[in-house]
Design a protein around this motif. Structure first.
Motif, PDB file in Angstrom:
ATOM      1  N   UNK A 158       0.843  -1.195   0.000  1.00 30.30           N
ATOM      2  CA  UNK A 158       0.000   0.000   0.000  1.00 30.30           C
ATOM      3  C   UNK A 158       0.880   1.247   0.000  1.00 30.30           C
ATOM      4  N   UNK A 159       0.308   2.364  -0.384  1.00 27.74           N
ATOM      5  CA  UNK A 159       0.985   3.650  -0.247  1.00 27.74           C
ATOM      6  C   UNK A 159       0.440   4.329   1.012  1.00 27.74           C
ATOM      7  N   UNK A 160       1.181   5.232   1.586  1.00 22.44           N
ATOM      8  CA  UNK A 160       0.741   5.808   2.852  1.00 22.44           C
ATOM      9  C   UNK A 160       1.074   7.287   2.939  1.00 22.44           C
ATOM     10  N   UNK A 161       0.323   7.968   3.776  1.00 21.07           N
ATOM     11  CA  UNK A 161       0.545   9.378   4.064  1.00 21.07           C
ATOM     12  C   UNK A 161      -0.009   9.667   5.449  1.00 21.07           C
ATOM     13  N   UNK A 162       0.204  10.886   5.919  1.00 23.67           N
ATOM     14  CA  UNK A 162      -0.254  11.285   7.248  1.00 23.67           C
ATOM     15  C   UNK A 162      -1.465  12.192   7.125  1.00 23.67           C
ATOM     16  N   UNK A 163      -2.515  11.848   7.863  1.00 22.71           N
ATOM     17  CA  UNK A 163      -3.658  12.740   8.022  1.00 22.71           C
ATOM     18  C   UNK A 163      -3.525  13.385   9.398  1.00 22.71           C
ATOM     19  N   UNK A 164      -3.599  14.698   9.448  1.00 17.28           N
ATOM     20  CA  UNK A 164      -3.569  15.380  10.736  1.00 17.28           C
ATOM     21  C   UNK A 164      -4.132  16.786  10.587  1.00 17.28           C
ATOM     22  N   UNK A 165      -4.201  17.490  11.698  1.00 20.22           N
ATOM     23  CA  UNK A 165      -4.732  18.847  11.713  1.00 20.22           C
ATOM     24  C   UNK A 165      -3.680  19.846  11.257  1.00 20.22           C
ATOM     25  N   UNK A 166      -4.141  20.912  10.640  1.00 20.81           N
ATOM     26  CA  UNK A 166      -3.216  21.930  10.161  1.00 20.81           C
ATOM     27  C   UNK A 166      -2.341  22.502  11.268  1.00 20.81           C
ATOM     28  N   UNK A 167      -2.905  22.644  12.456  1.00 23.74           N
ATOM     29  CA  UNK A 167      -2.155  23.223  13.576  1.00 23.74           C
ATOM     30  C   UNK A 167      -1.054  22.295  14.090  1.00 23.74           C
ATOM     31  N   UNK A 168      -1.103  21.012  13.707  1.00 28.11           N
ATOM     32  CA  UNK A 168      -0.094  20.048  14.157  1.00 28.11           C
ATOM     33  C   UNK A 168       1.076  19.936  13.182  1.00 28.11           C
ATOM     34  N   UNK A 169       0.895  20.425  11.954  1.00 23.92           N
ATOM     35  CA  UNK A 169       1.946  20.330  10.939  1.00 23.92           C
ATOM     36  C   UNK A 169       3.107  21.233  11.343  1.00 23.92           C
ATOM     37  N   UNK A 170       4.259  20.629  11.559  1.00 27.48           N
ATOM     38  CA  UNK A 170       5.437  21.408  11.936  1.00 27.48           C
ATOM     39  C   UNK A 170       5.532  21.729  13.408  1.00 27.48           C
ATOM     40  N   UNK A 171       4.487  21.408  14.172  1.00 25.99           N
ATOM     41  CA  UNK A 171       4.530  21.664  15.617  1.00 25.99           C
ATOM     42  C   UNK A 171       4.498  20.364  16.410  1.00 25.99           C
ATOM     43  N   UNK A 172       3.680  19.418  15.978  1.00 28.40           N
ATOM     44  CA  UNK A 172       3.580  18.129  16.654  1.00 28.40           C
ATOM     45  C   UNK A 172       4.310  17.021  15.893  1.00 28.40           C
ATOM     46  N   UNK A 173       4.620  17.277  14.619  1.00 31.40           N
ATOM     47  CA  UNK A 173       5.271  16.260  13.790  1.00 31.40           C
ATOM     48  C   UNK A 173       5.716  16.886  12.487  1.00 31.40           C
ATOM     49  N   UNK A 174       6.593  16.203  11.804  1.00 36.76           N
ATOM     50  CA  UNK A 174       7.026  16.621  10.477  1.00 36.76           C
ATOM     51  C   UNK A 174       6.099  15.988   9.447  1.00 36.76           C
ATOM     52  N   UNK A 175       5.586  16.807   8.558  1.00 39.79           N
ATOM     53  CA  UNK A 175       4.718  16.303   7.486  1.00 39.79           C
ATOM     54  C   UNK A 175       5.193  16.911   6.173  1.00 39.79           C
ATOM     55  N   UNK A 176       5.760  16.084   5.320  1.00 40.82           N
ATOM     56  CA  UNK A 176       6.261  16.574   4.039  1.00 40.82           C
ATOM     57  C   UNK A 176       5.098  16.865   3.099  1.00 40.82           C
ATOM     58  N   UNK A 177       4.456  15.807   2.626  1.00 40.76           N
ATOM     59  CA  UNK A 177       3.240  15.941   1.812  1.00 40.76           C
ATOM     60  C   UNK A 177       2.183  15.071   2.470  1.00 40.76           C
ATOM     61  N   UNK A 178       1.149  15.694   3.025  1.00 42.94           N
ATOM     62  CA  UNK A 178       0.142  14.938   3.756  1.00 42.94           C
ATOM     63  C   UNK A 178      -1.267  15.237   3.311  1.00 42.94           C
ATOM     64  N   UNK A 179      -2.178  14.834   4.138  1.00 44.88           N
ATOM     65  CA  UNK A 179      -3.619  15.077   3.961  1.00 44.88           C
ATOM     66  C   UNK A 179      -4.025  15.877   5.191  1.00 44.88           C
ATOM     67  N   UNK A 180      -4.286  17.155   4.993  1.00 50.26           N
ATOM     68  CA  UNK A 180      -4.394  18.095   6.106  1.00 50.26           C
ATOM     69  C   UNK A 180      -5.830  18.571   6.302  1.00 50.26           C
ATOM     70  N   UNK A 181      -6.269  18.531   7.556  1.00 47.62           N
ATOM     71  CA  UNK A 181      -7.606  19.032   7.911  1.00 47.62           C
ATOM     72  C   UNK A 181      -7.478  20.413   8.523  1.00 47.62           C
ATOM     73  N   UNK A 182      -8.212  21.357   7.969  1.00 49.66           N
ATOM     74  CA  UNK A 182      -8.176  22.719   8.506  1.00 49.66           C
ATOM     75  C   UNK A 182      -9.429  23.459   8.055  1.00 49.66           C
TER      76      UNK A 182
END
Length: 381
Positions: A158-182
């Protein structure tokens, strides 16, 4: 001065009109992808096809698992329905991990759940990272854990990516190319074009579908790669193995619709094959149901009989063969008729509909001793 003021007022009004028009006509997000899970219940071919035709949805991402113990009971059925409607298929796992080893264990569990649900190899199996476990973890730990999860998933095909909140990108984890909720839309628009997708609302509703839905705009082909949608008739394909009864497969959903059997199905007093059969529905007939249950290997519909008692019929095998077609748009029928078949009696027909055989006979100007013939149409109500 007055003329200048008037001109300024007109210009401001004109610009305001344009600004209101732009979000919906020029910069409006596309409803490219929809999330589904047990919160939305069992999704039918009609549900997904309506999203495709009327809202432009082209991809679905279905929850398949959570932690190391929970498998979403709707995953197999919903992915099969989405495939039949012609949508691109994807899945996600709700993460609970706090360590690298925990992330790998969850990834193995998610892969097994995805394979069992019928998620095709090559599709996306994302990790949903938003729980309190990650909120209390360090940036470095979250980044390492997500990397470990995705490596196991990718090794399985399978292929994979990270889904997370916009406020967590760069603050709670590193996300290069993800699926962002905001959200909301008007403040988040155009902030995530460098990512695979942006989830721009969580309260989308679709006619005929249950509950609120998360919807996303896609910025590349990550969620649509490696697949060629091939819509087909709304008949769920047979499973590779029989579903076993467990906690995750015993669920119920408040859904309404019309079921039209393609084969004779028994009417039972409960949602299970161990309950008494009190009649049957044949091809050409239909019933309006108000609840759907998954009980082990079968999907059941509940309907209220004219006697005020609930009866149940099997809609099909959980994730497998369908016993007929379902429409999410339940109609209220002003009259119900029944076509007599060989072997029928006032008693058997009345039992089927939960009414008295005396009432049935009287409704048709007969007594219970009158003869009825195959092909004769009887008025039920």
């Amino acid at each position: 001065m007055k003329l200048k003021t008037k001109l300024i007022t007109l210009v401001v009004a004109f610009l305001a009109a344009i600004s209101f028009a732009l979000p919906s006509q020029v910069n409006a997000a596309n409803t490219d992808m929809v999330d589904t899970s047990n919160n939305n219940g069992l999704m039918t071919y009609d549900n997904y096809y309506d999203m495709l035709v009327h809202y432009g949805v082209k991809a679905v991402v279905q929850k398949v698992s959570e932690g190391t113990t929970y498998v979403d009971p709707t995953a197999k059925y919903n992915l099969a329905s989405a495939k039949q409607a012609g949508l691109y298929l994807n899945g996600y796992h709700f993460a609970r991990y706090t360590t690298v080893e925990g992330a790998r264990a969850e990834a193995r569990f998610a892969v097994a759940a995805a394979q069992s649900a019928g998620l095709p190899i090559g599709a996306v199996l994302a990790t949903d990272v938003e729980a309190s476990e990650q909120a209390n973890n360090s940036y470095a730990a979250n980044t390492a854990n997500n990397k470990a999860f995705m490596e196991v998933v990718q090794a399985a095909g399978y292929r994979s990516t990270i889904y997370t909140m916009g406020s967590w990108v760069g603050t709670k984890m590193s996300v290069d190319k993800g699926w962002i909720a905001d959200y909301p839309y008007n403040t988040s628009r155009d902030r995530y074009t460098s990512h695979h997708a942006w989830q721009f609302r969580s309260d989308q509703q679709f006619a005929g579908s249950y509950g609120n839905f998360d919807v996303s705009q896609l910025y590349d082909d990550f969620f649509t790669a490696n697949q060629t949608p091939s819509p087909s008739a709304p008949v769920t394909p047979a499973p590779s193995q029989s579903a076993e009864s467990n906690v995750a497969s015993d669920s119920d959903y408040a859904q309404t619709g019309v079921f039209k059997p393609s084969a004779t199905v028994n009417i039972r007093t409960g949602a299970g094959t161990g309950y008494a059969a009190i009649g049957s529905y044949a091809p050409g007939e239909s019933l309006i149901y108000d609840h759907v249950y998954i009980r082990g290997s079968y999907v059941w519909a509940r309907y209220l009989s004219y006697s005020g008692r609930y009866h149940y019929v099997a809609l099909g095998v959980n994730g497998g063969e369908s016993y007929g077609s379902r429409s999410s748009n339940a109609q209220t029928y002003s009259h119900t008729y029944y076509t007599v078949r060989s072997g029928d009696s006032f008693w058997s027909i009345a039992s089927k509909y939960g009414i008295s055989m005396y009432t049935l006979a009287a409704n048709n100007g007969k007594s219970i001793y009158s003869l009825i013939y195959p092909g004769e149409s009887l008025y039920i109500r």
